[in-house]
Design a protein around this motif. Structure first.
Motif, PDB file in Angstrom:
ATOM      1  N   ALA A 126      19.020  21.461  21.296  1.00 43.39           N
ATOM      2  CA  ALA A 126      18.910  22.882  21.025  1.00 43.39           C
ATOM      3  C   ALA A 126      17.961  23.390  21.985  1.00 43.39           C
ATOM      4  O   ALA A 126      18.187  24.530  22.485  1.00 43.39           O
ATOM      5  CB  ALA A 126      18.780  23.212  19.469  1.00 43.39           C
ATOM      6  N   THR A 127      16.932  22.751  22.179  1.00 38.84           N
ATOM      7  CA  THR A 127      15.744  23.202  23.126  1.00 38.84           C
ATOM      8  C   THR A 127      16.186  23.360  24.604  1.00 38.84           C
ATOM      9  O   THR A 127      16.138  24.093  25.297  1.00 38.84           O
ATOM     10  CB  THR A 127      14.307  22.278  22.813  1.00 38.84           C
ATOM     11  N   ILE A 128      16.894  22.013  24.814  1.00 37.69           N
ATOM     12  CA  ILE A 128      17.536  22.111  26.040  1.00 37.69           C
ATOM     13  C   ILE A 128      18.448  22.994  26.565  1.00 37.69           C
ATOM     14  O   ILE A 128      18.531  23.691  27.587  1.00 37.69           O
ATOM     15  CB  ILE A 128      18.332  20.485  26.418  1.00 37.69           C
ATOM     16  N   TRP A 129      19.239  23.290  25.594  1.00 34.67           N
ATOM     17  CA  TRP A 129      20.258  24.452  25.431  1.00 34.67           C
ATOM     18  C   TRP A 129      19.750  25.553  25.728  1.00 34.67           C
ATOM     19  O   TRP A 129      20.057  26.168  26.829  1.00 34.67           O
ATOM     20  CB  TRP A 129      21.468  24.492  24.484  1.00 34.67           C
ATOM     21  N   MET A 130      18.674  25.892  25.087  1.00 33.16           N
ATOM     22  CA  MET A 130      17.928  27.479  25.320  1.00 33.16           C
ATOM     23  C   MET A 130      17.249  27.510  26.543  1.00 33.16           C
ATOM     24  O   MET A 130      17.347  28.489  27.103  1.00 33.16           O
ATOM     25  CB  MET A 130      16.932  27.442  24.043  1.00 33.16           C
ATOM     26  N   LEU A 131      16.690  26.463  27.097  1.00 37.01           N
ATOM     27  CA  LEU A 131      15.911  26.350  28.221  1.00 37.01           C
ATOM     28  C   LEU A 131      17.034  26.587  29.473  1.00 37.01           C
ATOM     29  O   LEU A 131      16.446  27.331  30.452  1.00 37.01           O
ATOM     30  CB  LEU A 131      15.077  25.149  28.435  1.00 37.01           C
ATOM     31  N   THR A 132      18.033  25.695  29.293  1.00 44.28           N
ATOM     32  CA  THR A 132      19.087  25.894  30.231  1.00 44.28           C
ATOM     33  C   THR A 132      19.679  27.201  30.396  1.00 44.28           C
ATOM     34  O   THR A 132      19.860  27.952  31.283  1.00 44.28           O
ATOM     35  CB  THR A 132      20.039  24.951  30.177  1.00 44.28           C
ATOM     36  N   ASP A 133      19.894  27.964  29.171  1.00 42.45           N
ATOM     37  CA  ASP A 133      20.611  29.174  28.980  1.00 42.45           C
ATOM     38  C   ASP A 133      19.669  30.282  29.564  1.00 42.45           C
ATOM     39  O   ASP A 133      20.379  31.277  30.439  1.00 42.45           O
ATOM     40  CB  ASP A 133      21.009  29.492  27.643  1.00 42.45           C
ATOM     41  N   ASN A 134      18.491  30.182  29.564  1.00 46.14           N
ATOM     42  CA  ASN A 134      17.380  31.304  29.897  1.00 46.14           C
ATOM     43  C   ASN A 134      16.990  30.808  31.288  1.00 46.14           C
ATOM     44  O   ASN A 134      16.231  31.648  32.040  1.00 46.14           O
ATOM     45  CB  ASN A 134      16.280  31.173  29.026  1.00 46.14           C
TER      46      ASN A 134
END
Length: 62
Positions: free
Chosen positions: A24-32
């Motif tokens: 979830a952290t990787i997804w959030m950082l990639t999405d932002n």
């Protein structure tokens, strides 16, 4: 006196929680736009190593 039983740690739960939180952290950082797609291989490897270390540490405490 009541004697408390030792409970065994839920190692698969700890590892699964770590992996899901990391994903979830990787997804959030990639999405932002903070994390680039090229960095995902190293990040995923570090996440799995960290999850394994946490699982081993939890199993040794029992």
């Amino acid at each position: 006196m009541s004697q408390q039983r030792k409970t065994k740690p839920d190692v698969p739960g700890v590892v699964a929680g770590t992996v899901l939180t990391g994903a979830a952290t990787i997804w959030m950082l990639t999405d932002n736009g903070v994390l680039q797609t090229d960095d995902l291989g190293v990040t995923s490897a570090l996440l799995l190593v960290a999850g394994g270390l946490l699982g081993l540490a939890a199993s040794r405490r029992a």
